[in-house]
Design a protein around this motif. Structure first.
Motif, PDB file in Angstrom:
ATOM      1  N   CYS A 118       0.880  -0.804  -0.378  1.00 24.58           N
ATOM      2  CA  CYS A 118       0.210   0.237  -0.297  1.00 24.58           C
ATOM      3  C   CYS A 118       0.386   1.022  -0.091  1.00 24.58           C
ATOM      4  CB  CYS A 118      -0.980   0.242   1.423  1.00 24.58           C
ATOM      5  SG  CYS A 118      -2.012   1.831   1.156  1.00 24.58           S
TER       6      CYS A 118
ATOM      7  N   PHE B  15      -0.045   4.200   0.550  1.00 22.21           N
ATOM      8  CA  PHE B  15      -0.748   5.614   1.590  1.00 22.21           C
ATOM      9  C   PHE B  15       0.315   6.325   2.250  1.00 22.21           C
ATOM     10  CE2 PHE B  15      -3.334   7.330   4.738  1.00 22.21           C
ATOM     11  CZ  PHE B  15      -3.741   8.198   3.971  1.00 22.21           C
TER      12      PHE B  15
ATOM     13  N   GLU C  76       1.088  -1.705   4.186  1.00 24.12           N
ATOM     14  CA  GLU C  76       0.186  -2.883   4.198  1.00 24.12           C
ATOM     15  C   GLU C  76       0.343  -3.524   2.717  1.00 24.12           C
ATOM     16  OE1 GLU C  76      -1.254  -0.327   4.704  1.00 24.12           O
ATOM     17  OE2 GLU C  76      -2.538  -0.061   6.706  1.00 24.12           O
TER      18      GLU C  76
ATOM     19  N   CYS D 224      -3.581  -0.466   0.255  1.00 23.83           N
ATOM     20  CA  CYS D 224      -4.717  -1.758   0.979  1.00 23.83           C
ATOM     21  C   CYS D 224      -5.955  -1.540   0.777  1.00 23.83           C
ATOM     22  CB  CYS D 224      -4.091  -2.587   2.752  1.00 23.83           C
ATOM     23  SG  CYS D 224      -4.386  -0.399   3.274  1.00 23.83           S
TER      24      CYS D 224
ATOM     25  N   HIS E 221      -7.450   1.750   2.808  1.00 26.44           N
ATOM     26  CA  HIS E 221      -7.482   2.892   2.772  1.00 26.44           C
ATOM     27  C   HIS E 221      -7.599   3.733   1.336  1.00 26.44           C
ATOM     28  CE1 HIS E 221      -3.249   2.736   5.914  1.00 26.44           C
ATOM     29  NE2 HIS E 221      -4.316   4.310   6.065  1.00 26.44           N
TER      30      HIS E 221
HETATM   31 ZN    ZN Z   1      -3.208   0.730   3.304  1.00 26.97          ZN
END
Ligand code: ZN
Length: 200
Positions: free
Chosen positions: A133, A135, A145, A172, A175
């Protein structure tokens, strides 16, 4: 890799229990959860002990893999066999989830305005974001993640965001949903400032 734990050492994951006395109005007391057996224990730098309970079917598969790999892994070391199995699994998942392949085909391109994300672009995003991820919180922290990854339009498709490497990132599920909510809230807030909305 440790051998499978005996049945008596199976993981205990008893949920916390609560007790209360409504008549007396006493506070609810939460009993601490039963101690969990560690699945993964670090042993030394780069070495871990991993324990789990396997079914007879899994045990049989391990035996068959040991026999078939005897030429490459004479000792039948389960750690080496699981490493090979996980590598094959991860490659298969990458192929299915993000169209990763060692032999990419020539893309026919994407029509302007299409939601379709070409396989070549998915692979580029997957590799650039390191299969995690992407983010980044306001604090600058990236939790990265690895599970339940989805492709996220930085500028939403609904407002003209195109499927380009610059506009697509891995997220993910949590998010991706969070940013979709933020985007919806922003759209509502900008609609609230239109003359029509102000007249309501
Ligand atoms: Zn995430």
């Amino acid at each position: 890799m440790a051998n499978a734990a005996p049945a008596s050492a199976a993981i205990s994951a008893a949920p916390a229990s609560a007790s209360a006395s409504p008549a007396s109005g006493a506070a609810i007391v939460l009993a601490p959860p039963a101690a969990r057996r560690l699945l993964v224990s670090p042993l030394a730098a780069g070495r871990y002990e991993i324990r789990f309970t396997a079914s007879a079917d899994t045990h049989d598969k391990l035996r068959r893999a040991q026999d078939l790999l005897r030429h490459a892994i004479p000792s039948g070391d389960p750690a080496e066999i699981f490493d090979r199995a996980l590598k094959a699994l991860l490659e298969d998942l990458a192929r299915k989830k993000c169209a990763a392949t060692g032999r990419p085909r020539t893309s026919r391109g994407t029509a302007r305005g299409s939601r379709h994300i070409p396989a070549k672009l998915k692979r580029a995003v997957w590799l650039r974001d390191g299969s995690r991820c992407a983010f980044v919180a306001r604090s600058g922290r990236r939790r990265a993640e690895r599970g339940f990854l989805e492709l996220h339009h930085v500028e939403p498709h609904a407002v003209g965001g195109e499927p380009t490497v610059d506009n697509i990132q891995l997220r993910c599920r949590a998010h991706n949903a969070y940013e979709a909510e933020c985007s919806t809230a922003r759209a509502r807030s900008s609609n609230a400032n239109t003359p029509f909305a102000r007249a309501l």
